[in-house]
Design an enzyme around this catalytic site. Structure first.
Site, short mmCIF file in Angstrom:
data_model
loop_
_atom_site.label_atom_id
_atom_site.label_comp_id
_atom_site.label_asym_id
_atom_site.label_seq_id
_atom_site.Cartn_x
_atom_site.Cartn_y
_atom_site.Cartn_z
N PRO A 1 4.92 5.63 -0.30
CA PRO A 1 6.30 5.54 0.21
C PRO A 1 6.44 4.47 1.27
O PRO A 1 6.52 4.76 2.46
CB PRO A 1 6.52 6.94 0.82
CG PRO A 1 5.15 7.31 1.32
CD PRO A 1 4.16 6.70 0.36
N MET A 2 6.46 3.21 0.87
CA MET A 2 6.51 2.11 1.85
C MET A 2 7.94 1.72 2.14
O MET A 2 8.66 1.20 1.27
CB MET A 2 5.70 0.92 1.35
CG MET A 2 4.22 1.25 1.16
SD MET A 2 3.17 -0.22 1.08
CE MET A 2 3.25 -0.79 2.78
N CYS B 1 4.25 7.17 9.60
CA CYS B 1 4.97 5.90 9.75
C CYS B 1 4.67 5.27 11.10
O CYS B 1 4.86 5.91 12.15
CB CYS B 1 6.47 6.10 9.59
SG CYS B 1 7.40 4.56 9.80
N GLY C 1 -5.22 3.45 1.51
CA GLY C 1 -5.49 2.37 2.45
C GLY C 1 -6.40 1.30 1.89
O GLY C 1 -7.54 1.56 1.54
N ASP C 2 -5.88 0.07 1.79
CA ASP C 2 -6.66 -1.11 1.39
C ASP C 2 -7.26 -1.02 -0.01
O ASP C 2 -8.40 -1.43 -0.23
CB ASP C 2 -7.78 -1.38 2.40
CG ASP C 2 -7.29 -2.14 3.62
OD1 ASP C 2 -6.06 -2.34 3.74
OD2 ASP C 2 -8.12 -2.52 4.47
#
Length: 322
Positions: free
Chosen positions: A10-11, A101, A203-204
């Site tokens: 959810p960016m 966030c 992440g990454d």
């Protein structure tokens, strides 16, 4: 045994409904999570929920049939619960809570990652929302490793479990680390070992090799992709094929071009009255794509000064003819 799941992150401002539509059409994803819906003092009406999650009107699925989860962000437990009830009345079957966030504007209003300083507050929010919902409604949460440090990472994860969440996504950085490498995948393993609910690693993950490594280091079966999926739109499809015992080539630039045109048209259709939106979103995506496809940088240079939809559409159609 259930197959490993791939989730789309959810960016905020990057993975909205048109991007969810595009990436799930390309394939590989099992679940998407919406951009967060900020909860303050009001209970949002149907139009606000549909703005963030138009898929509510289509049985919580993207046009490609991929499940969509709605994410809520806030700090007032009762108001979050009331809004969760409202969106469930409108048809949502899965609520996700945002404790990750890093945006300063969000944190200044006691939302997102700032709550990672207060495990008791996190547990109160999760428990209040859980009590307000029917048992059949899934409740999950997403967190980072902490605010300024990782001292409370395990306590926050345990608070989320104790509050009644059924699964947890962990972005392997603190708020202050932002998106700077490296992501601390070993901390996801520590969190996974400290709770009994399923943990999703995040992440990454930019390549298939990253996916293999994050699963190995974290011990998690399920993985969430964010920027990696935007930069390489078929990454999820490659990973899904790998999980089925296949290795498939990545899409070429010529194969990506029709998807760029598709995305631009989708953005135009989403908000016909706002000509700035599709133009800005296309340029934003090209800036991400160029990290994998140099040709996207060249296309961005052609479009950079253009502001009219017709002019941009002409350039895109010209590219497609080559």
């Amino acid at each position: 045994m259930n197959s490993p799941r791939l989730l789309l992150a959810p960016m905020q401002g990057l993975i909205d409904a048109p991007m969810r539509d595009l990436l799930t059409r390309i394939g590989g994803f099992d679940v998407c999570v919406t951009e967060f819906v900020r909860i303050t003092h009001t209970v949002h009406g149907r139009s606000i929920w549909l703005k963030y999650m138009p898929e509510l009107a289509y049985t919580n699925q993207t046009p490609a049939g991929t499940a969509v989860v709605v994410q809520l962000l806030g700090s007032h437990a009762e108001n979050i619960a009331l809004n969760a009830q409202k969106v469930v009345e409108l048809g949502a079957t899965h609520i996700d809570l945002n404790f990750g966030c890093p945006a300063p504007t969000v944190n200044q209003h006691q939302g997102g990652a700032v709550l990672l300083q207060y495990p008791d507050k996190i547990e109160e929010i999760v428990a209040t929302v859980r009590r307000s919902l029917p048992a059949k409604i899934m409740l999950s949460a997403k967190m980072r490793l902490g605010y300024e440090n990782k001292n409370l990472a395990l306590a926050c994860a345990q608070a989320i479990e104790q509050g009644g969440a059924g699964e947890l996504t962990v972005h392997a950085r603190t708020k202050t680390e932002g998106y700077r490498p490296p992501a601390h995948w070993e901390w996801i393993a520590r969190i996974r070992q400290s709770v009994s609910i399923p943990v999703i690693a995040n992440g990454d993950v930019f390549t298939l090799a990253d996916y293999q490594q994050i699963r190995s280091v974290s011990g998690c079966k399920d993985v969430m992709l964010g920027r990696g999926a935007v930069q390489q739109p078929d990454l999820a499809r490659q990973i899904a094929a790998y999980n089925q015992g296949e290795i498939i080539p990545s899409l070429s630039w010529l194969e990506i071009l029709p998807w760029i045109n598709n995305f631009f048209n989708c953005c135009c259709n989403k908000d016909a009255a706002n000509h700035n939106y599709p133009v800005a979103r296309l340029k934003q995506w090209l800036a991400q794509l160029k990290l994998v496809y140099p040709q996207a940088g060249q296309l961005f240079a052609q479009l950079r000064t253009l502001t009219k939809i017709a002019d941009i559409r002409h350039i895109l159609l010209t590219q497609l003819k080559y």
